[in-house]
Design a protein around this motif. Structure first.
Motif, mmCIF file in Angstrom:
data_model
loop_
_atom_site.group_PDB
_atom_site.id
_atom_site.type_symbol
_atom_site.label_atom_id
_atom_site.label_comp_id
_atom_site.label_asym_id
_atom_site.label_seq_id
_atom_site.Cartn_x
_atom_site.Cartn_y
_atom_site.Cartn_z
ATOM 1 N N GLU A 81 43.200 47.038 83.044
ATOM 2 C CA GLU A 81 43.979 47.721 82.389
ATOM 3 C C GLU A 81 44.383 47.679 81.165
ATOM 4 O OE1 GLU A 81 46.422 44.280 82.531
ATOM 5 O OE2 GLU A 81 44.989 45.013 84.003
ATOM 6 N N GLU A 82 43.742 46.716 80.660
ATOM 7 C CA GLU A 82 44.400 45.987 79.034
ATOM 8 C C GLU A 82 43.349 46.647 78.042
ATOM 9 O OE1 GLU A 82 44.943 41.968 76.732
ATOM 10 O OE2 GLU A 82 45.093 42.095 78.861
ATOM 11 N N LEU A 378 43.815 50.615 70.183
ATOM 12 C CA LEU A 378 43.499 51.000 71.459
ATOM 13 C C LEU A 378 44.932 51.438 72.473
ATOM 14 C CD1 LEU A 378 40.457 48.909 72.301
ATOM 15 C CD2 LEU A 378 40.508 51.219 71.977
ATOM 16 N N HIS A 379 45.717 50.336 72.271
ATOM 17 C CA HIS A 379 47.091 50.579 72.979
ATOM 18 C C HIS A 379 47.669 51.852 72.663
ATOM 19 C CE1 HIS A 379 50.738 49.588 75.136
ATOM 20 N NE2 HIS A 379 51.408 49.365 73.951
ATOM 21 N N ASN A 382 47.396 54.726 74.885
ATOM 22 C CA ASN A 382 48.239 54.813 76.107
ATOM 23 C C ASN A 382 49.531 55.331 75.598
ATOM 24 O OD1 ASN A 382 46.132 53.758 77.648
ATOM 25 N ND2 ASN A 382 46.780 51.646 77.486
ATOM 26 N N ILE A 383 50.000 55.037 74.349
ATOM 27 C CA ILE A 383 51.481 55.531 73.920
ATOM 28 C C ILE A 383 51.232 56.798 73.885
ATOM 29 C CG2 ILE A 383 53.242 55.335 72.122
ATOM 30 C CD1 ILE A 383 53.059 52.774 74.009
ATOM 31 N N ALA A 384 50.320 57.320 73.184
ATOM 32 C CA ALA A 384 50.129 58.867 72.818
ATOM 33 C C ALA A 384 50.283 59.620 74.302
ATOM 34 C CB ALA A 384 48.871 58.939 72.058
ATOM 35 N N ILE A 406 53.488 51.724 63.553
ATOM 36 C CA ILE A 406 54.755 51.890 64.342
ATOM 37 C C ILE A 406 54.140 52.501 65.628
ATOM 38 C CG2 ILE A 406 56.890 52.923 64.790
ATOM 39 C CD1 ILE A 406 56.985 53.571 61.472
ATOM 40 N N VAL A 407 53.852 51.714 66.700
ATOM 41 C CA VAL A 407 53.094 52.035 67.893
ATOM 42 C C VAL A 407 54.141 51.933 69.121
ATOM 43 C CG1 VAL A 407 51.368 51.595 69.482
ATOM 44 C CG2 VAL A 407 50.922 51.145 67.203
#
Length: 425
Positions: A81-82, A378-379, A382-384, A406-407
């Motif tokens: 999941e990473e 890449l993270h 997921n945030i988007a 700024i994620v």
């Protein structure tokens, strides 16, 4: 013959990637249908695997590309999941291809069961008596699993240790078993249960625990690879990577995170193939204890005569292709088909190669741009998605978050609002 060098693989759709894997691995068209959530592990089958079942958990499966292991191109399924794990392993595997990829060696598939005997009056004498009964105890153990013996495995030796404690000195017999292509837990536990009464009788005590040890230090796999200096970024990057790796050798605080990076790759392949992640992780971390009792790095890095980076890794790798979830989980079976492995040793070889590639990728990121840049890009995807971005909006949201460093979910929501109203503050 498989070609794992799939340029631009990340730009394909999921269905296009699956088609590429089917073509390169030489599989039948429907062989990977189980990788679709609606056709994978169902509730009825899950209910037969564990008690009190209420559902199943989906984990993304990515394909690591570019791997050559012992001269063979392989596509490697990784369940994780990473973000950045699959990409990093694939990228660093690419940097080994001109130098032959990953080369492995291994010991025979020997697992050990421990029989603990307590209340022994003469522990030293008991140890000698047990060693004298070696042939009898091996034959008794092998009577429990004639099928394993038929395939060339079975109990092959015993070891006897005296383990002092604050309570008493325990007499501990190790039954060494060649488990062939199995992980081996069930086989060695059955044998340990069977010989325990006779072991206790010979030792003159009472048997207590009879179970395998996950410190599988007789079942080792070793891997070596040369990472191209120019591809890594040049001589200065190689030097910094070696110093970054050496930090983990001498400092247990750094070693814990360094080794976690190795296990990011290893556990992802172990899980994808239905093997026991906890057993593998326990054995790996116990193997990272050096002769002075200090927790240290699992891997080593140095420079060869041409200035390239040489990475090596040695770990116990108790994985199997027979029994357990590997044989009953449809997704695990599909992933085994992608790998094209025929023996547990072949699977262990690939797992170690991925661990070393993953490790090298993390060290390179740390020694150059820092771990966050690649990881966070890449993270950010997921945030988007968490913020509610539609498919056609994700790339724009990610680019803005990464560009402004700024994620965060609230910033992604702000970007989305601006995109949808055509404004920007």
């Amino acid at each position: 013959m498989t070609n794992s060098r799939l340029s631009g693989f990340r730009n394909f759709t999921v269905e296009e990637r699956r088609g590429k894997v089917i073509a390169e691995a030489g599989l039948d068209a429907g062989r990977l249908d189980a990788l679709s959530p609606e056709q994978g592990l169902g509730l009825q089958q899950a209910d037969l695997m564990v008690e009190n079942t209420i559902g199943v958990l989906g984990i993304p499966i990515g394909i690591a590309t570019n791997f050559i292991v012992n001269g063979r191109d392989v596509l490697v399924p990784m369940a994780t999941e990473e973000p950045s794990v699959v990409a990093a392993a694939s990228n660093l595997a690419r940097m080994t291809r001109d130098h032959g990829g990953f080369v492995t060696t291994s010991t025979p598939p020997l697992m050990q069961a421990q029989v603990q005997v307590i209340d022994v009056v003469d522990p030293v004498g008991a140890r000698y008596r047990l060693l004298e009964a070696r042939r009898e105890l091996i034959e008794l153990a092998n009577d429990q699993d004639p099928q394993l013996v038929k395939f060339g495995g079975g109990a092959v030796d015993i070891l006897v240790r005296l383990v002092p404690s604050s309570r008493q000195t325990y007499v501990v017999l190790h039954l060494v078993v060649d488990v062939r292509d199995a992980m081996g837990a069930n086989a060695v536990n059955t044998m340990a249960e069977a010989i325990a009464p006779r072991v206790a009788e010979i030792a003159g005590g009472r048997s207590l625990l009879r179970i395998l040890t996950n410190k599988a230090d007789l079942r080792l796999t070793r891997v070596r690879a040369v990472f191209d200096a120019a591809a890594l970024g040049g001589p200065a990057v190689v030097e910094d990577m070696i110093d970054a790796a050496e930090f983990a050798v001498v400092d247990p605080y750094r070693a814990a995170t360094h080794n976690k990076g190795i296990m990011n790759g290893i556990s992802a392949v172990v899980l994808a193939t239905g093997n026991d992640t906890r057993a593998v992780e326990a054995g790996a971390h116990s193997h990272a204890i050096d002769e002075h009792g200090r927790y240290t790095s699992m891997s080593r890095f140095e420079k060869d005569a041409n200035g390239n980076l040489v990475g090596t890794l040695e770990l116990p790798m108790p994985v199997g292709l027979v029994g357990g979830a590997t044989k009953v989980h449809p997704v695990a079976q599909a992933n085994i088909a992608i790998l094209g492995v025929k023996t547990a040793a072949d699977l262990a070889d690939i797992i170690l190669a991925v661990g070393l590639a993953q490790n090298a990728g993390a060290i390179r990121a740390l020694a150059t741009e820092g771990i966050q840049r690649g990881h966070m890009s890449l993270h950010a995807r997921n945030i988007a998605v968490t913020a509610g971005a539609e498919l056609h909006e994700i790339d724009q949201v990610v680019a803005r978050m990464v560009g402004e460093k700024i994620v965060r979910t609230e910033f992604a929501q702000k970007i989305l609002a601006e995109l949808r109203t055509g404004t920007r503050s």
